[in-house]
Design a protein around this motif. Structure first.
Motif, PDB file in Angstrom:
ATOM      1  N   SER A   1     -13.940   4.340  -4.889  1.00  0.00           N
ATOM      2  CA  SER A   1     -14.762   5.555  -4.806  1.00  0.00           C
ATOM      3  C   SER A   1     -15.949   5.489  -5.760  1.00  0.00           C
ATOM      4  O   SER A   1     -17.067   5.803  -5.391  1.00  0.00           O
ATOM      5  N   ILE A   2     -15.703   5.002  -6.988  1.00  0.00           N
ATOM      6  CA  ILE A   2     -16.806   5.038  -7.956  1.00  0.00           C
ATOM      7  C   ILE A   2     -17.897   4.059  -7.543  1.00  0.00           C
ATOM      8  O   ILE A   2     -19.091   4.354  -7.636  1.00  0.00           O
TER       9      ILE A   2
ATOM     10  N   PRO B   1       0.422   0.336   6.317  1.00  0.00           N
ATOM     11  CA  PRO B   1      -0.054   1.714   6.390  1.00  0.00           C
ATOM     12  C   PRO B   1       0.961   2.624   7.085  1.00  0.00           C
ATOM     13  O   PRO B   1       1.909   2.155   7.695  1.00  0.00           O
TER      14      PRO B   1
ATOM     15  N   GLY C   1      -8.082   2.891   1.685  1.00  0.00           N
ATOM     16  CA  GLY C   1      -7.187   3.493   2.671  1.00  0.00           C
ATOM     17  C   GLY C   1      -7.159   2.688   3.945  1.00  0.00           C
ATOM     18  O   GLY C   1      -8.209   2.364   4.517  1.00  0.00           O
ATOM     19  N   MET C   2      -5.976   2.323   4.374  1.00  0.00           N
ATOM     20  CA  MET C   2      -5.823   1.625   5.651  1.00  0.00           C
ATOM     21  C   MET C   2      -5.462   2.645   6.716  1.00  0.00           C
ATOM     22  O   MET C   2      -4.666   3.547   6.476  1.00  0.00           O
ATOM     23  N   PRO C   3      -6.049   2.530   7.883  1.00  0.00           N
ATOM     24  CA  PRO C   3      -5.824   3.543   8.914  1.00  0.00           C
ATOM     25  C   PRO C   3      -4.376   3.540   9.387  1.00  0.00           C
ATOM     26  O   PRO C   3      -3.796   2.473   9.589  1.00  0.00           O
TER      27      PRO C   3
ATOM     28  N   ILE D   1     -14.035   8.481 -14.055  1.00  0.00           N
ATOM     29  CA  ILE D   1     -14.470   8.190 -12.684  1.00  0.00           C
ATOM     30  C   ILE D   1     -14.710   9.492 -11.930  1.00  0.00           C
ATOM     31  O   ILE D   1     -15.745   9.680 -11.292  1.00  0.00           O
TER      32      ILE D   1
ATOM     33  N   ILE E   1      -0.120  -5.363   3.982  1.00  0.00           N
ATOM     34  CA  ILE E   1      -0.543  -3.969   3.877  1.00  0.00           C
ATOM     35  C   ILE E   1       0.238  -3.194   4.923  1.00  0.00           C
ATOM     36  O   ILE E   1       0.231  -3.548   6.101  1.00  0.00           O
TER      37      ILE E   1
ATOM     38  N   MET F   1       0.840  -1.189   0.000  1.00  0.00           N
ATOM     39  CA  MET F   1       0.000   0.000   0.000  1.00  0.00           C
ATOM     40  C   MET F   1       0.883   1.249   0.000  1.00  0.00           C
ATOM     41  O   MET F   1       0.886   2.027  -0.922  1.00  0.00           O
TER      42      MET F   1
ATOM     43  N   GLU G   1     -14.241   7.156  -0.271  1.00  0.00           N
ATOM     44  CA  GLU G   1     -15.205   7.893  -1.091  1.00  0.00           C
ATOM     45  C   GLU G   1     -14.560   8.671  -2.227  1.00  0.00           C
ATOM     46  O   GLU G   1     -15.253   9.097  -3.151  1.00  0.00           O
ATOM     47  N   ASN G   2     -13.241   8.895  -2.157  1.00  0.00           N
ATOM     48  CA  ASN G   2     -12.654   9.714  -3.222  1.00  0.00           C
ATOM     49  C   ASN G   2     -11.343   9.179  -3.767  1.00  0.00           C
ATOM     50  O   ASN G   2     -10.595   9.894  -4.401  1.00  0.00           O
ATOM     51  N   SER G   3     -11.065   7.915  -3.539  1.00  0.00           N
ATOM     52  CA  SER G   3      -9.856   7.366  -4.138  1.00  0.00           C
ATOM     53  C   SER G   3     -10.083   5.918  -4.553  1.00  0.00           C
ATOM     54  O   SER G   3     -11.051   5.297  -4.136  1.00  0.00           O
ATOM     55  N   SER G   4      -9.161   5.430  -5.361  1.00  0.00           N
ATOM     56  CA  SER G   4      -9.272   4.028  -5.776  1.00  0.00           C
ATOM     57  C   SER G   4      -9.111   3.129  -4.559  1.00  0.00           C
ATOM     58  O   SER G   4      -9.840   2.158  -4.390  1.00  0.00           O
ATOM     59  N   ALA G   5      -8.166   3.483  -3.703  1.00  0.00           N
ATOM     60  CA  ALA G   5      -7.936   2.686  -2.499  1.00  0.00           C
ATOM     61  C   ALA G   5      -8.857   3.160  -1.383  1.00  0.00           C
ATOM     62  O   ALA G   5      -9.132   4.350  -1.266  1.00  0.00           O
TER      63      ALA G   5
ATOM     64  N   ILE H   1      -3.475  11.264  -0.243  1.00  0.00           N
ATOM     65  CA  ILE H   1      -4.582  10.304  -0.246  1.00  0.00           C
ATOM     66  C   ILE H   1      -4.106   9.088  -1.019  1.00  0.00           C
ATOM     67  O   ILE H   1      -3.755   9.217  -2.195  1.00  0.00           O
ATOM     68  N   PRO H   2      -4.029   7.920  -0.369  1.00  0.00           N
ATOM     69  CA  PRO H   2      -3.522   6.742  -1.084  1.00  0.00           C
ATOM     70  C   PRO H   2      -4.284   6.516  -2.383  1.00  0.00           C
ATOM     71  O   PRO H   2      -5.508   6.629  -2.418  1.00  0.00           O
ATOM     72  N   GLY H   3      -3.549   6.267  -3.467  1.00  0.00           N
ATOM     73  CA  GLY H   3      -4.192   6.011  -4.752  1.00  0.00           C
ATOM     74  C   GLY H   3      -4.401   7.262  -5.570  1.00  0.00           C
ATOM     75  O   GLY H   3      -4.848   7.195  -6.704  1.00  0.00           O
ATOM     76  N   LYS H   4      -4.108   8.425  -4.990  1.00  0.00           N
ATOM     77  CA  LYS H   4      -4.262   9.674  -5.742  1.00  0.00           C
ATOM     78  C   LYS H   4      -2.913  10.352  -5.912  1.00  0.00           C
ATOM     79  O   LYS H   4      -2.224  10.590  -4.921  1.00  0.00           O
TER      80      LYS H   4
ATOM     81  N   ALA I   1     -10.262   7.041   2.691  1.00  0.00           N
ATOM     82  CA  ALA I   1     -10.164   7.453   1.283  1.00  0.00           C
ATOM     83  C   ALA I   1     -11.255   6.839   0.418  1.00  0.00           C
ATOM     84  O   ALA I   1     -11.347   7.126  -0.766  1.00  0.00           O
TER      85      ALA I   1
ATOM     86  N   LYS J   1     -18.400  10.868 -10.603  1.00  0.00           N
ATOM     87  CA  LYS J   1     -18.679  11.188  -9.197  1.00  0.00           C
ATOM     88  C   LYS J   1     -19.307  12.573  -9.083  1.00  0.00           C
ATOM     89  O   LYS J   1     -20.155  12.809  -8.241  1.00  0.00           O
TER      90      LYS J   1
ATOM     91  N   ASN K   1     -11.594   0.464  -8.348  1.00  0.00           N
ATOM     92  CA  ASN K   1     -11.681   1.785  -7.760  1.00  0.00           C
ATOM     93  C   ASN K   1     -12.834   1.827  -6.761  1.00  0.00           C
ATOM     94  O   ASN K   1     -14.008   1.743  -7.136  1.00  0.00           O
TER      95      ASN K   1
END
Lengths: 1026, 216, 453
Positions: free
Chosen positions: B131-132, A91, B80-82, A946, A89, A1, B74-78, A100-103, B72, A950, B129
């Motif tokens: 979020s979508i 973190p 998100g792990m805390p 995507i 994973i 991750m 709602e707005n990222s592919s992942a 933001i992970p993935g962005k 994350a 949204k 993804n």
């Protein structure tokens, strides 16, 4: 991750060692293109056949093991029970709030080349820089980048970068170095710095300049030298000659209706090239509005992209160009041009027509001179420009960008002092004189006389080898700084990532020497500007500047200059070597040195992307060559790949020949930057080192060498072939090679003149057979109700720089395959820039055509794939599904455009850790045995879709930008939704010049081209001739 | 002369002919079953974690919102792990001495990440993804199963391509109102069919089954 | 019945016993001839070479071959088509000639069928090996899977999978059924226990009862019926691999017929190449008589002419079509880098075989042998020309390239020849190369003739 920043990255040698072994193995493959075209080749082949490169090339034990594993794993899959191994994973412990992970995040910074900055935006995934884009705010790039900026990110992760402080060949530490520096400081404080020398490259950075000056103030007897093997010294000296002071010239190409380039490749290289290309292309607007189409005259020795864009091109020996300039000056009756009348005879028709055109466009024309031309030619150009009223209109003069403009003599003084033993300590920042300094200086021997030698560099290069200390340098993406753009605009540099190999900067070392080792680079830069900008709210200035990467509106003010000297003096011999005009007998052969088009002066030699990027025009990769014209080749009796020996005052090099149609006769171009001894695994021992015979860096031309055939041949890897030219025999007279002939017979590149276009705008579409009607197909056509992606490529704008090729490689994780595989026709570039010649092989017109996947609506590739690994999307993309591909290669066979690329072996590097960090996480890294091709950057399309979904809206025009489109300096590539009639791409496709390749095959490509237009001058002798 | 074979050979021969056919069919079936079995797909196989984190407790009983940790989504592919930080927001106050939580505190103390074992994974060539899906009304539990009842987290669905297609071909069977996405106790209503159709229209949900939707 | 001028299909003076002994002795003799060992050794060595080449291919991938972009198919596909073609003679002889009641087929059909089988197994290797990821070959077969995916039935390659596998199965059945009575004979004549068991198992309890014979006849007729369309269909489908594509030089409707003709052409050439040495070595001149060789020569001549017509029409079409790409393709074949191979092909397949018009040549074993070899080479070249020259210079000149086979290409090719020969040698050693039962029938008939004359 999360990717931990990979400190202490271990290097994995096998992969590239294999490539290097392979370099030795290409002998046989030389000449395969010409099989059966010359009997000796066939004989050669039969004779050589026993040793087969496939054999030599596969000494890759470690990777073989990997492949075994891959194979067996997959075979296990055969039984259907592939079990995924447990993944971890990892973190953050404390999450940085902006990530933001993935962005991806984008940061603005600057890429610096020969001191000059261009603005870039760097894409960063979880702290890993992965891709470089241009910075739209930056005047030097306006959102584009050149191949060097694109590829620089590969240097960042290069496992060959020096990774530790070296002291006398042994690994040492930074602190150890600091302590020694502290001792030096105390000693030099006593001696006022006598014998302390600093050698840098060209520096435009105000803060760094100031820092060095401060140091010189503290040590009054210390000296600062600069070394730049391919410097712009001639330009500055030319200004000095004309105006009595060194000046920087900024051209306003967008304002010029008529442009004359004297040996200047201003669309491809030099400061502002990207801006000039943009401005130039903007004025190639055939439709005329808002301004009329410009006209480009080029007089040049080699064939450059600029020459290829010319409406009228004149091939001329380097040495004669000065004469040409003076003759033109005389023709134009430039006041100072007395004494040049004698020269008028030369090319008189051409010159008079040209002069007429220039005079007609007084104030709307401009004359550019190449950096390598001697100062006198620049001076003449300045006179002509002022006489034509260009100054203030199509060009302005500003203060020099360089912190210290007199950069040329530096090394000469330094070496003589070294020899005299005046130098006690030398700090070399980045420069690599041991490789690039002219042979006669004997730098490598004299430097050894210095008691303390320290070198800061990205690589442990030739110079590092000769120094007591080597300090790994931080990459530009790892450091703080500032620099000036081509027009003086202030640009900031900020780090994207902590130095991967713990690299240092010249700032840091200088600070240490000034006894402020506690200061970070950040402090140094920030403090400097705090002083400069004391009057304003600094924090705001600082924040916005870093955010934008550029301080808008800091371009240098135009300076008024008054031409002084009379031109005559330039060629009256009183000028020093390489200063004045030279005239050499026409039958003498000249040697011209130029920085290599893809690896520059040699600093990029270890960059795989640049090594494999096909050089404009020649399409050569992985090598430099002795380039000469077909006629000269015939008179010398040499063919492509034959090795000639070029000897000059007791120094000789061996160079393979490459024949370039349109090259000046009796002239040989040698590209600098190759033949490195310590470049790294990719760059070491590749090509030949032309510096060895160069007398002095500012002498870019020398004449009358001894040229001797060695009888050897050397395999050269070109990605596009023009056989008849290459084989040299049966050279067509008055026509070009078969490939080009066929290209035009097949209307692949469609060309007309501006007048023809005005008479019949649809000329290009009427040139060839139209697409057959839809009903012909038995299969029902696809419906495109939503988006329909398409691309338009304007051949009128494309300058053939190849930046798109490298950008595509960077965006799509495209592997570097190495010279041997390129020779076998296995290069992986998804996008290629085809080059064709038209007319007479001695003075052909050259045309470029970028060819990505056509994304056909009736795609021949789709029907034949047995497993449906390439399929049609509702938006009209030909999707390539790597993980479904079994590798029959049927699709490639059936692709009329041959844009598909196949992983014949495991080309992607799965073993080098640092390379993993470079990869674009949104694109699959392709393994062995699968087909791949241009996807229109589908990952960007999906991301945009995507986001817009949204937000419950549809994608706006220009919201999706493909990698090639983004990077293009000329904005020749436009991508968008053709269902949206108002999109730029839809408008272009509706335009009259729009056509598709091989339309008659009914493939219905989504990629279409806008026909190339030429704007010739009716007065010209060559007018109408093709 | 003497017979080479015993009489029975005839029967054996005949049997073997028919037998072969069955055996082959059987093998094929076995392989298919295997590739769909928990052994391969890891469905319903709870994995040991460095810290026995219980969604059952935190989500099911304490009623934490999914997004409290998976920020994350709602707005990222992942999703998100805390970060350990997130755990410590509460566990710096409560259960501060529980030995079970020592790894968390250790992680926070010496700034070393907790290394969780991934439960829901798709291959690297699949680009999923979050979020979508969340924005289009696909509930967490639709894919992740009854997380609220998982003491140790397990994979609730195969996450195989076929499984994805089941929904991508007929989203109306699975969509729920956006405000119910994070409701782990949500029950699909009787009229899911028509509700689904309505939502599909309302949320402009497309049935995306072309390859580059997931493979790039 | 038999007219006088035709030489007999079996030399006179043979009785059931003599035929049976002669043929079965080849298999059941005590000492294997030294010559056999010699030949087998060579074949086996080549087979090992194949293993080596394939193993390395699986390690390093297709990069060890000469293929590239644009020439995505090289030796692998050339050899595939060549081997498949060779197979055809067997099926033709055993199926069609059986239905046509051509008696002369009987003594050659057995190893012609064997040859088919072995050729097909060689051919079958290549489509697998040429894939980038051979271990995923099963994706080409329709089977239920967790991806919900099917092969793409529009692709000729998928048709190939079906065509070739069917072909292989039917050929195997045909060959085996034909063997059963002879296996029984061998079982009964064998002295060693293991031999009895070995042949016994495969004889499947054949006792030569009237019922057995009746079923045997029906079975072979049915299979012949099944196999007949295959003779045409298989190579037609193979030709679709090319004809369906848009590549100039591939995209032509003439391919199916002339591929089939070519297949039979090469097939008979191969039968001849094998028959001549075998009959010499085992002294089977009585059974494989001049009559057989001459008939085969005639078939070759006929099919050869069809092939020649195919080339002509291809050339004509290229120019008549007015298609500039086809036009260039043809000129490139005539005068391009690969022209020497093209003209070699023309002489091998068209010029030289014309000698077969002359009876002296048709009846000269040595000459026939040489010609048959030449034709084999020619037919291989044909496939090379079709695959390589069409691809190496197609639509966009910027993408033109050259194909040069590497040592691994050659090794794999030679290796399959090894596989073929190895199987053949084993067959010769352990199974009757001529159908004993059918020869007995022939003996019967010929003696009948004697009585009547």
């Amino acid at each position: 991750m999360t990717m931990k920043p990979n400190s202490n990255t271990r290097m994995d040698l096998e992969a590239i060692r294999a490539k290097q072994e392979a370099f030795g193995a290409n002998r046989l493959w030389r000449g395969l293109e010409e099989l059966a075209e010359t009997p000796e080749h066939r004989a050669f082949l039969e004779h050589e056949f026993p040793h087969d490169p496939a054999q030599e090339s596969d000494g890759v034990p470690r990777r073989d093991v990997l492949k075994w594993m891959a194979a067996s794993a997959a075979l296990a899959g055969l039984s259907g029970c592939t079990k995924m191994p447990d993944q971890k994973i990892v973190p953050y412990v404390r999450a940085p709030e902006e990530i933001i992970p993935g962005k991806p995040l984008f940061y603005a910074t600057s890429f610096v080349q020969q001191g000059v900055a261009t603005g870039i935006l760097v894409e960063s995934h979880m702290g890993r820089p992965t891709k470089i884009e241009g910075n739209p705010l930056h005047p030097g790039s306006l959102g584009a980048t050149d191949i060097f900026a694109q590829a620089s990110i590969l240097d960042l992760y290069d496992p060959d970068r020096s990774q530790s402080v070296i002291h006398e060949g042994r690994i040492s530490s930074w602190t150890a170095f600091l302590s020694q520096v502290a001792d030096l400081r105390t000693n030099f404080l006593a001696t006022k710095g006598a014998g302390l020398r600093i050698l840098t490259e060209t520096i435009t950075s105000p803060s760094l300049g100031a820092q060095i000056q401060a140091l010189l103030k503290e040590f009054p007897l210390a000296q600062w030298h600069q070394w730049e093997p391919c410097s712009r010294a001639n330009v500055l000296e030319g200004a000095l000659m004309a105006f009595g002071q060194r000046m920087n010239t900024v051209y306003r190409i967008d304002k010029a209706d008529v442009i004359l380039s004297l040996d200047s490749d201003f669309l491809y290289s030099g400061p502002g090239a990207m801006r000039y290309a943009r401005d130039f292309a903007a004025r190639r607007n055939a439709e005329g509005a808002p301004s009329k189409m410009n006209r480009l005259y080029v007089v040049e020795q080699g064939v450059t992209t600029t020459g290829a864009m010319a409406d009228h091109r004149l091939a001329m020996r380097f040495a004669d160009i000065g004469t040409f300039a003076s003759a033109l000056a005389a023709e134009l009756q430039v006041p100072q041009a007395k004494g040049f009348e004698g020269r008028k005879s030369m090319q008189h028709k051409w010159i008079s027509a040209l002069a007429g055109d220039l005079l007609k466009n007084r104030g709307k024309c401009v004359l550019l001179v190449g950096e390598s031309q001697p100062p006198a030619v620049h001076a003449i150009a300045h006179e002509i420009n002022s006489a034509l009223g260009s100054v203030g209109n199509t060009l302005i003069y500003t203060d020099p960008l360089e912190a210290v403009p007199d950069i040329d003599e530096g090394l000469m003084r330094l070496t003589s002092d070294m020899d005299a033993g005046h130098v006690q300590a030398l700090f070399i920042f980045g420069a690599n004189p041991a490789y690039s300094a002219p042979d006669f200086l004997d730098f490598s021997r004299k430097i050894l006389k210095i008691p303390f030698r320290a070198h800061l560099g990205l690589y442990e290069d030739e110079t590092a080898e000769l120094c007591h200390w080597h300090i790994p340098a931080a990459h530009v993406l790892e450091s703080w700084g500032d620099a000036r753009a081509y027009d003086g605009t202030l640009s900031f540099i900020q780090p994207l990532i902590a130095p991967i190999y713990d690299g240092k900067t010249s700032r840091g070392i200088l600070a240490a020497f000034q006894g402020q080792s506690d200061k970070t680079d950040y402090d140094l830069v920030r403090d400097y500007w705090k002083k400069q900008r004391s009057e304003i709210d600094f924090d705001e200035f600082w924040q916005t500047s870093l955010h934008d990467g550029v301080v808008v509106g800091t371009a240098y003010e135009p300076r008024t200059v008054k031409p002084g000297a009379t031109l005559c003096s330039f060629d009256c011999g009183d000028a020093g070597a390489g200063e004045g005009l030279v005239s050499i007998p026409p039958e003498k052969i000249e040697i011209v040195y130029r920085p290599d088009p893809t690896i520059g002066d040699g600093r990029s030699a270890n960059n795989g992307w640049l090594q494999e990027a096909p050089k404009p025009i020649t399409k050569l990769t992985w090598d430099n060559s002795a380039q000469l014209s077909p006629a000269t080749a015939q008179s010398l009796g040499v063919k492509n790949g034959e090795v000639i020996e070029i000897a000059f005052h007791q120094r000789a090099i061996e160079a393979p020949v490459w024949i370039v149609p349109g090259h000046a006769n009796n002239s040989v171009t040698l590209h600098l930057g190759y033949g490195r001894r310590r470049a790294g695994r990719l760059g070491t021992g590749v090509g030949f080192n032309a510096y060895q015979i160069q007398t002095w860096s500012r002498l870019r031309m020398e004449f009358d060498p001894e040229i001797r055939k060695t009888g050897k041949t050397y395999p050269l890897a070109a990605t596009q072939h023009h056989n008849i030219i290459e084989t040299g025999n049966g050279m067509p007279v008055g026509q070009v090679d078969m490939e080009s002939q066929n290209a035009f017979a097949r209307d692949l590149v469609r060309i007309g003149t501006l007048d023809e276009f005005k008479k019949n705008p649809k000329f290009a579409q009427e040139m060839a057979e139209p697409t057959p009607p839809k009903e012909l197909s038995l299969y029902p056509g696809f419906e495109y109700n939503g988006y329909a992606w398409g691309m338009a490529i304007d051949l009128n704008k494309c300058v053939g720089c190849g930046a798109c090729v490298v950008a595509c490689q960077a965006e799509n994780n495209i592997p570097v395959v190495g010279k041997e595989e390129v020779i076998r026709g296995r290069e992986m570039h998804w996008l290629r820039v085809d080059t064709y010649f038209r007319g007479d092989i001695d003075r052909p017109e050259t045309y470029f055509e970028p060819v990505p996947c056509m994304q056909c609506e009736n795609a021949p590739c789709e029907g034949v794939c047995p497993v449906g690994a390439t399929v049609h999307s509702p938006e009209g993309l030909n999707e390539m599904v790597y993980n479904r591909c079994v590798g029959t290669r049927y699709c490639s066979n059936n692709c009329p455009y041959k844009v598909r690329r196949f992983n014949f072996g495991l080309f992607s590097d799965y073993t080098t850790d640092s390379m993993k960090a470079l990869r674009n996480p949104n694109v699959t890294v392709r393994s062995r045995g699968v087909m791949e091709k241009c996807t229109y950057c589908v990952q960007r399309i999906q991301a945009a879709k995507i986001e817009t979904e949204k937000q419950d809206r549809s994608v706006r025009d220009g919201e999706i930008v493909t990698a090639c489109e983004a990077v293009c300096p000329a904005q020749a590539i436009v991508f968008g939704n053709i269902n949206d009639k108002n999109s730029r791409v839809a408008k272009l496709k509706a335009g009259p010049r729009d056509y598709t390749l091989l339309a008659e095959l009914n493939t219905r490509p989504r990629t279409s081209y806008q026909a190339r237009l030429r704007n010739p001058n009716p007065e010209m002798p060559s007018f109408g001739k093709v | 002369m003497a017979q080479v074979f015993h009489r029975s050979t005839n029967t054996i021969a005949r049997l073997s002919i028919y037998g072969a056919a069955f055996i082959i069919a059987l093998l094929g079936w076995a392989v298919y079953e295997l590739s769909a079995s928990p052994y391969v797909t890891e469905v319903n196989v709870a994995k040991d974690q460095p810290i026995p984190f219980s969604h059952k407790h935190h989500v099911g009983e304490l009623g934490l919102d999914c997004r409290y940790c998976h920020t994350a989504v709602e707005n990222s592919s992942a999703a998100g792990m805390p970060p350990t930080q997130t755990c410590m927001t509460c566990h710096s106050q409560i259960w501060v001495n529980s030995p079970m939580l020592e790894p968390v505190r250790a992680s926070y103390r010496d700034d070393k990440s907790i290394e969780w074992i991934r439960v829901n994974a798709v291959p690297d060539f699949v680009y999923f993804n979050h979020s979508i899906h969340v924005n289009k009304g696909i509930g967490c539990v639709t894919c992740h199963g009854p997380v609220g009842d998982m003491p140790l987290t397990w994979r609730a669905n195969t996450l195989q391509m076929g499984w994805c297609l089941d929904c991508h071909r007929a989203p109306e069977k699975y969509v729920r109102p956006r405000d119910q996405v994070f409701n782990i106790r949500y029950q699909a209503p009787e009229n899911q069919e028509e509700l689904g159709k309505k939502l599909v229209k309302e949320y402009k949900i497309q049935s995306l089954t072309n390859c580059s939707t997931c493979h790039r | 019945m038999e007219s006088a001028q035709n030489p007999p299909v079996i030399e006179p003076g043979h009785t059931y016993a003599s035929v049976t002994d002669k043929i079965s002795s080849i298999v059941l003799r005590r000492h294997t001839p030294r010559g056999w060992y010699f030949g087998f050794a060579i074949a086996f060595a080549l087979l090992m070479l194949l293993n080596y080449a394939v193993a390395y291919l699986l390690i390093a991938g297709t990069r060890i071959w000469g293929i590239n972009i644009p020439i995505g198919w090289g030796f692998a596909i050339v050899n595939f088509v060549w081997w498949i073609g060779i197979g055809h003679a067997g099926t033709l002889i055993s199926a069609i000639l059986l239905l046509l009641r051509q008696k002369w087929r009987t003594s050659i059909n057995r190893f012609a069928e064997a040859m088919t089988l072995f050729a097909v197994s060689c051919a079958g290797l290549f489509p697998l090996l040429h894939m980038g990821r051979p271990w995923l070959f099963y994706w080409m077969a329709p089977y239920p899977n967790t991806m919900y995916l099917w092969p793409q039935f529009r692709s000729p390659l998928v048709w190939d999978v079906f065509a070739v596998s069917t072909y292989a199965t039917v050929s195997l059945m045909f060959w085996f059924v034909g063997l059963i009575p002879d296996l029984a004979t061998l079982r009964d004549k064998a002295r060693k226990r293991w031999a009895k068991v070995f042949y016994g198992i495969f004889a499947m309890g054949w006792r030569g009862s009237a019922v057995h014979w009746h079923r045997y006849e029906t079975a072979s007729l049915l299979l012949a019926g099944l196999a007949t369309p295959l003779v045409v269909s298989v190579h037609t489908v193979v030709s679709f691999d090319f004809a369906v594509a848009i590549v100039p030089g591939w995209h032509t409707t003439i391919f199916p017929p002339y591929f089939v003709a070519g297949a039979i052409y090469s097939g008979f050439a191969m039968v001849m190449t094998l028959a001549i040495p075998i009959r010499k070595f085992y002294g089977l001149e009585d059974f494989i008589t001049m009559r057989h060789l001459e008939n085969m020569a005639k078939v070759m001549l006929a099919t050869g002419l069809i092939v020649a017509y195919g080339y002509m029409m291809e050339t004509f079409g290229a120019f008549y079509s007015g298609n500039k790409y086809d036009h260039f393709m043809m000129l490139n074949r005539f005068g391009g880098p690969y022209a020497p191979f093209y003209w070699l092909l023309i002489s091998c397949n068209i010029a030289i075989p014309q000698l077969l018009w002359i009876k002296r040549v048709r009846t000269n074993v040595a000459k026939l042998f040489v010609i048959s070899l030449i034709v084999n080479v020619g037919m291989w070249l044909e496939r090379f020309i079709i695959v390589v020259t069409s691809l190496h210079r197609d639509f966009l000149p910027s993408a033109w390239g050259m194909y040069i086979p590497t040592r691994w290409d050659w090794a794999t090719f030679a290796g399959t020849v090894g596989l073929f020969l190895t199987l053949l040698f084993l067959f010769i050693r352990f199974l009757p190369i001529i159908s004993i039962s059918e020869m007995r029938v022939l003996v019967d008939e010929t003696t009948e003739e004697k009585k009547t004359n």
